[in-house]
Design an enzyme around this catalytic site. Structure first.
Site, short mmCIF file in Angstrom:
data_model
loop_
_atom_site.label_atom_id
_atom_site.label_comp_id
_atom_site.label_asym_id
_atom_site.label_seq_id
_atom_site.Cartn_x
_atom_site.Cartn_y
_atom_site.Cartn_z
CB CYS A 1 -12.72 -2.79 0.74
SG CYS A 1 -11.35 -2.34 -0.32
CB SER B 1 -0.91 0.02 1.23
OG SER B 1 -0.13 0.17 2.42
CB CYS C 1 -11.43 0.39 2.38
SG CYS C 1 -10.42 -0.84 1.58
#
Length: 355
Positions: A97, A8, A192
């Site tokens: 998600c 991420s 998210c």
């Protein structure tokens, strides 16, 4: 093993890469892109995230592939969230998600080619009697099993959570000692994949604003105005703009666009001791098959908190019911009731809290 890592750009997933490389693995790195450049209400954090992910990939000499799941996200997760909000419910986009995007679409398109997919979630997997179960993390404050409680057995059996046995500060320390570029990045807050977007801005884009009354439930007195019931959830205290509080949202009239509130920390109107769940989903299996006709001692959560509540789980014709040992503040229909074993070691599954 052939391992994929969902990167991420934050410190957690960066440390996952570091730990795997220390163990001799050469994982393939993937960054999931959700936003588009022309989406004017999204902030620049996604660009920063990708830059940081690229820096981690270069640091360890690993490949990084960007997987575009924009359409899948908006057609599934965002649509789910807006539909629930429009109906006066409280959705959890992060849960969906994980189920539909990170471990759904990604798994079908990319992850299935690997032995495991590793992420920076604070959770564990536990092998019992030949089956893989979702286990809680060592750090109770960072534990994220409640956000993973809708994944299925195939998904959990192919996941790795290298941070599950570490405290958050230990992860930070590892990142600092390793000199990772993300070591001092703050944890992301917000919906998210949508970075720092304000939740109300997200809702306003799809549902707009419509003025309505804020009324004290006990007296019927009109206390003020709000901009739409969809901006408010049961149990909410902040953001009401009322003086002389604390005030809590205790009821919503969807048809009339009215928010009912009650004053005081100990008002009985904001508490309950039981709730029902529909469409209950067991992640791995039902460990209580032999006890279906009686009460089962469990722990549970109805929101993302470090604490596990104690209660009893009952099987009913229309689903499952939890009776809590303690009073529960702000039971919000639409949220997920997440059920754990009595020791809070295994996350067994979840169901949507009903009206």
């Amino acid at each position: 093993m052939n391992i994929a890592v969902l990167l991420s750009g934050g410190v957690d997933s960066s440390v996952v890469v570091h730990l795997l490389c220390e163990q001799g693995y050469r994982p393939s790195l993937f960054y999931i892109r959700i936003g588009r450049d022309d989406t004017d209400y999204m902030d620049c954090s996604a660009e920063e995230d990708l830059e940081m992910a690229s820096a981690i990939a270069r640091r360890y000499g690993l490949s990084l592939e960007v997987v575009d799941l924009h359409r899948e996200y908006w057609d599934n997760v965002a649509a789910y969230a807006i539909d629930k909000i429009r109906r006066g419910l409280t959705p959890n986009p992060d849960v969906m998600c994980n189920k539909l995007i990170k471990f759904g679409c990604f798994e079908r398109q990319v992850g299935r080619e690997f032995d495991f997919t590793a992420t920076g979630h604070y959770a564990t997997t536990v092998l019992l009697d030949g089956k893989t179960w979702l286990g809680t993390a060592v750090d109770p404050i960072k534990d994220q099993t409640d956000f993973l409680a809708q994944i299925d057995y195939l998904q959990v059996s192919r996941l790795m959570f290298p941070l599950g046995g570490l405290m958050k500060q230990e992860v930070r320390d590892i990142a600092l000692r390793a000199g990772l570029p993300s070591a001092r990045r703050r944890d992301s807050q917000g919906i998210c994949f949508l970075g720092k977007i304000n939740y109300n801005d997200f809702v306003r884009r799809f549902l707009g604003e419509r003025e309505g009354d804020i009324i004290e439930l006990e007296t019927g007195k009109r206390l003020g105005k709000h901009r739409g019931y969809w901006f408010h959830t049961i149990g909410q205290r902040k953001g009401l703009g009322l003086g002389g509080g604390p005030w809590f949202v205790v009821r919503k009239d969807i048809e009339g666009n009215v928010i009912y509130v009650s004053r005081g920390y100990d008002t009985e109107l904001q508490f309950g001791n039981e709730f029902r769940m529909r469409d209950f989903h067991f992640i791995t299996d039902n460990p209580w098959k032999k006890e279906e006709n009686g009460a089962v001692e469990v722990t549970f959560k109805i929101r993302h908190t470090p604490e596990f509540m104690k209660g009893r789980l009952f099987r009913e014709p229309e689903g499952y019911r939890i009776v809590s040992d303690e009073k529960l503040q702000g039971i919000a229909p639409g949220q997920f009731g997440v059920i754990y074993d009595s020791a809070s070691r295994l996350c067994v599954g979840s169901g949507e809290i009903g009206l």
